[in-house]
Enzyme design. Structure first.
Site, PDB file in Angstrom:
ATOM      1  N   ASP A  43      46.609 111.664  40.992  1.00 43.61           N
ATOM      2  CA  ASP A  43      47.551 111.581  42.105  1.00 43.61           C
ATOM      3  C   ASP A  43      48.903 111.007  41.357  1.00 43.61           C
ATOM      4  O   ASP A  43      49.652 110.489  42.331  1.00 43.61           O
ATOM      5  CB  ASP A  43      47.185 110.718  43.163  1.00 43.61           C
ATOM      6  CG  ASP A  43      45.997 110.944  43.761  1.00 43.61           C
ATOM      7  OD1 ASP A  43      45.343 112.114  43.829  1.00 43.61           O
ATOM      8  OD2 ASP A  43      44.984 110.102  44.065  1.00 43.61           O
ATOM      9  N   HIS A  50      46.860 115.637  48.484  1.00 44.47           N
ATOM     10  CA  HIS A  50      46.178 114.311  48.875  1.00 44.47           C
ATOM     11  C   HIS A  50      46.579 113.766  50.380  1.00 44.47           C
ATOM     12  O   HIS A  50      47.717 114.122  50.949  1.00 44.47           O
ATOM     13  CB  HIS A  50      46.943 113.357  48.111  1.00 44.47           C
ATOM     14  CG  HIS A  50      46.476 112.127  47.950  1.00 44.47           C
ATOM     15  ND1 HIS A  50      45.200 111.694  47.417  1.00 44.47           N
ATOM     16  CD2 HIS A  50      47.183 110.943  48.470  1.00 44.47           C
ATOM     17  CE1 HIS A  50      45.036 110.143  47.639  1.00 44.47           C
ATOM     18  NE2 HIS A  50      46.110 109.700  48.316  1.00 44.47           N
ATOM     19  N   LEU A 108      38.173 113.815  38.450  1.00 49.86           N
ATOM     20  CA  LEU A 108      39.182 114.011  37.626  1.00 49.86           C
ATOM     21  C   LEU A 108      39.261 115.373  36.996  1.00 49.86           C
ATOM     22  O   LEU A 108      38.145 115.496  36.321  1.00 49.86           O
ATOM     23  CB  LEU A 108      39.497 112.756  36.978  1.00 49.86           C
ATOM     24  CG  LEU A 108      40.726 112.625  36.047  1.00 49.86           C
ATOM     25  CD1 LEU A 108      41.779 112.244  36.871  1.00 49.86           C
ATOM     26  CD2 LEU A 108      40.550 111.527  35.097  1.00 49.86           C
TER      27      LEU A 108
HETATM   28  C1  GAR Z   1      41.206 116.502  52.446  1.00 50.82           C
HETATM   29  O1  GAR Z   1      41.573 115.598  53.668  1.00 50.82           O
HETATM   30  C2  GAR Z   1      42.015 116.404  51.296  1.00 50.82           C
HETATM   31  O2  GAR Z   1      43.298 115.901  51.489  1.00 50.82           O
HETATM   32  C3  GAR Z   1      41.079 115.151  50.685  1.00 50.82           C
HETATM   33  O3  GAR Z   1      39.910 115.761  50.811  1.00 50.82           O
HETATM   34  C4  GAR Z   1      39.745 116.316  52.053  1.00 50.82           C
HETATM   35  C5  GAR Z   1      39.091 117.652  51.839  1.00 50.82           C
HETATM   36  O4  GAR Z   1      38.815 118.276  53.225  1.00 50.82           O
HETATM   37  N1  GAR Z   1      41.551 115.090  49.209  1.00 50.82           N
HETATM   38  C6  GAR Z   1      41.464 113.856  48.723  1.00 50.82           C
HETATM   39  O5  GAR Z   1      41.366 112.992  49.310  1.00 50.82           O
HETATM   40  C7  GAR Z   1      41.920 113.978  47.181  1.00 50.82           C
HETATM   41  N2  GAR Z   1      42.153 112.681  46.647  1.00 50.82           N
HETATM   42  P1  GAR Z   1      38.491 119.843  53.401  1.00 50.82           P
HETATM   43  O6  GAR Z   1      37.333 119.934  52.334  1.00 50.82           O
HETATM   44  O7  GAR Z   1      38.201 119.912  54.714  1.00 50.82           O
HETATM   45  O8  GAR Z   1      39.613 120.494  52.795  1.00 50.82           O
END
Ligand code: GAR
Length: 201
Positions: free
Chosen positions: A145, A104, A87
């Site tokens: 969120d 998200h 956060l």
């Molecule tokens: C992504 O899927 C993003 O949407 C999620 O983390 C992943 C990071 O992937 N974020 C959340 O869940 C936030 N609540 P990345 O490091 O390959 O971009």
């Protein structure tokens, strides 16, 4: 426009921003900030000669307080949370109101909130038997969120067999929608009215 990107892991969204043709000449990522010292996203940042900051509680090499001044000195105009799982402190949000966006991996306001990140989200979506999912890009407020939604992309998941399959389908769309939103913001086409966020054509 100068951007700062917050990450916690793999960094595929960071890579998608860096490689997006529409953004190449209009953005400079001046810093990548992570709460994980050895994340793959830091490697991507270093390969692209981008300054990295490890933000931790005690052991980090910068605090959120110091980051506020660094961002101002370096004229950061947009902060992108691309897979950042902590956060953001409320005073930091207050300093950059309407200048922080988050991606998200589900269709908010469903499947969001504390603990809902990464595969946790896709598992919950799978277990619910939802027939659609997809990424949401939203403004960041003081909570998890809940900020105004800027853009979403529906993905048909009616025939998937696992949460991993959902993750794969959603991630493909994340890599398109995040650069799209950044471009719209730079073009001044993301408008906040009293209680809605509107994206102009
Ligand atoms: C992504 O899927 C993003 O949407 C999620 O983390 C992943 C990071 O992937 N974020 C959340 O869940 C936030 N609540 P990345 O490091 O390959 O971009």
């Amino acid at each position: 426009m100068n951007l700062a990107v917050f990450v916690s892991g793999r960094g595929s969204n960071l890579k998608a921003i860096l490689e997006n043709e529409d953004l190449k000449n209009i953005i400079t990522i001046v810093a990548v900030i992570s709460d994980k010292q050895n994340c793959a996203a830091f490697d991507i940042a270093k390969e692209n000669n981008i300054t990295t900051f490890y933000i931790g509680n005690k052991e980090g090499n910068i605090s959120f307080e110091k980051l506020v001044s660094w961002m101002k000195i370096n004229s950061v105009e947009l902060i992108v949370l691309a897979g950042f799982l902590k956060l953001i402190p409320s005073y930091f949000v207050g300093e950059f109101r309407n200048k922080i966006i988050n991606i998200h991996p589900a269709l908010l306001p469903s499947f969001g909130g504390k603990g809902m990140y990464g595969m946790n989200v896709h598992k919950a979506v799978f277990q619910s038997s939802s027939k659609v999912s997809g990424p949401t890009v939203h403004f960041v407020d003081e909570y998890y969120d809940t900020g105004g939604i800027i853009a979403q992309q529906c993905v048909d998941i009616s025939s998937v067999n696992s949460p991993e399959e959902i993750a794969e389908k959603v991630l493909k769309e994340e890599h398109k929608i995040l650069p799209y939103v950044i471009k719209k913001i730079i073009e001044g086409k993301v408008i906040r009215t009293d209680n809605r966020v509107v994206v102009l054509e």
